[in-house]
Design an enzyme around this catalytic site. Structure first.
Site, PDB file in Angstrom:
ATOM      1  N   THR A  72       0.830  -1.206   0.000  1.00 28.58           N
ATOM      2  CA  THR A  72       0.000   0.000   0.000  1.00 28.58           C
ATOM      3  C   THR A  72       0.861   1.252   0.000  1.00 28.58           C
ATOM      4  OG1 THR A  72      -1.741  -1.177   1.201  1.00 28.58           O
ATOM      5  CG2 THR A  72      -1.839   1.227   1.212  1.00 28.58           C
ATOM      6  N   ARG A 231       3.248   1.671  11.536  1.00 24.54           N
ATOM      7  CA  ARG A 231       4.569   2.008  11.021  1.00 24.54           C
ATOM      8  C   ARG A 231       5.500   2.339  12.177  1.00 24.54           C
ATOM      9  NH1 ARG A 231       3.354  -0.175   7.108  1.00 24.54           N
ATOM     10  NH2 ARG A 231       3.303   0.541   4.929  1.00 24.54           N
ATOM     11  N   GLU A 260      14.062  -1.274   9.419  1.00 22.69           N
ATOM     12  CA  GLU A 260      13.827  -2.717   9.316  1.00 22.69           C
ATOM     13  C   GLU A 260      14.698  -3.306   8.220  1.00 22.69           C
ATOM     14  OE1 GLU A 260       9.120  -2.446  10.667  1.00 22.69           O
ATOM     15  OE2 GLU A 260       9.646  -2.616   8.548  1.00 22.69           O
ATOM     16  N   HIS A 281       7.466  -7.534  11.684  1.00 22.19           N
ATOM     17  CA  HIS A 281       6.673  -6.946  10.591  1.00 22.19           C
ATOM     18  C   HIS A 281       5.915  -8.029   9.811  1.00 22.19           C
ATOM     19  CE1 HIS A 281       6.411  -3.153   7.909  1.00 22.19           C
ATOM     20  NE2 HIS A 281       5.339  -3.898   7.757  1.00 22.19           N
TER      21      HIS A 281
END
Length: 314
Positions: A72, A231, A260, A281
């Site tokens: 997204t 996030r 990350e 995640h």
């Protein structure tokens, strides 16, 4: 058309048959910054989840017609550069909502029930040594009747609200910090002050970066738990670590970090307390979500080839 997937590893070995039907498909498991141009050369269509396509890279890809972001968020693609070079860009929204909602409640219920601590005790033989049929070493709390504050009232926030209400929780939708309060929302300071659980579902912007720091943790109930499946960077990680160490809040479930994969120096990655659940995640990544994601990418490519606009950002 020549289609190249730059980070196929993010698709977890999901079948790409629907993409193979649309052109000549090439895949790379991962693409380092130094390999982006090499891996992308000759492609008409690039599919990327996290590989960065900046202006310098885009300017070197003369055949490129379409960038499909298999996610997204599109912060890894320079949209202005794509526009300047006449390259279309699409993304995929909504594919992971069921997965994120499920993981959110997995973190909430595990923290409320101390499930992870009981499981560890069972693995270490504590139940076998018990003098009664069960062990009640840690608190086990109901979600029913708790106040769950949601930060971020979009599709994900609303989906979390629906499930929370099914559990019997009292849902509070927080207003943006410092913004006039809209109908159906609660001022930010009040929303976090009264919460038993806070779940973050807003995007990372300059407005939301470091939205929650030690100052906000000190406003919360000592019994509050906070969940972030949105996030990294929305919650200050050093301040959250301090809040957990000092028992300013009761616990946290975190699926995202500022950088990350987690850096060795990240304070949350190094924290050993049982009041933190840290996952790498994965909230978005159920098997079903990734199947939906690949299908949506294929539909975006098909629409582009037919001259139609679908999920277009550029």
């Amino acid at each position: 058309m020549k289609i190249t997937v730059l980070d196929n590893a993010t698709l977890a070995n999901t079948s790409l048959a629907c993409l193979e039907q649309l052109g000549s498909l090439k895949t790379y498991e991962l693409t380092s910054p130094e390999q982006v141009v090499e891996h992308s050369q000759g492609a008409d269509i690039l599919i990327t989840n996290k590989v960065v396509l900046n202006r310098e890279t885009i300017s070197q890809l003369k055949n490129l017609k379409l960038i499909c972001v298999s996610a997204t968020g599109t912060n890894n693609v320079d949209l202005e550069a794509a526009k300047d070079h006449g390259i279309a860009v699409t993304n995929v929204a909504g594919y992971s909502t069921p997965s994120v909602v499920q993981h959110t409640f997995s973190l909430i219920t595990n923290l409320l029930g101390n499930t992870h601590r009981y499981q560890a005790d069972c693995q270490q033989g504590a139940w076998q040594k018990s003098e009664m049929f069960c062990r009640l070493d840690y608190s086990f709390n109901d979600l029913q009747g708790k106040t769950l504050t949601i930060i971020g009232g979009g599709t994900l926030g609303q989906a979390v609200a629906n499930v929370a209400e099914a559990f019997g929780a009292n849902v509070v939708m927080s207003e943006r910090k410092g913004a006039p309060c809209r109908d159906g929302r609660t001022p930010f300071d009040e929303a976090i002050k009264t919460a038993d659980i806070i779940s973050v579902h807003c995007p990372l912007t300059e407005e939301t970066r470091n939205l929650i720091t030690l100052n906000e943790f000190k406003v919360m109930k000592p019994s509050c738990i906070i969940i972030n499946t949105a996030r990294g960077g929305i919650i200050n990680e050093a301040d959250l670590t301090s809040a957990l160490e000092q028992n300013i809040i009761a616990g946290a479930g975190v699926d995202v970090l500022t950088k990350e994969p987690a850096e060795l120096s990240n304070p949350l990655a190094n924290y050993k307390g049982s009041n933190l659940l840290l996952t790498p995640h994965i909230a978005w990544a159920s098997t079903e979500s990734i199947v939906r994601l690949v299908k949506e990418v294929s539909l975006n490519i098909k629409a582009f080839k037919q001259g139609e606009s679908r999920s277009r950002l550029v």
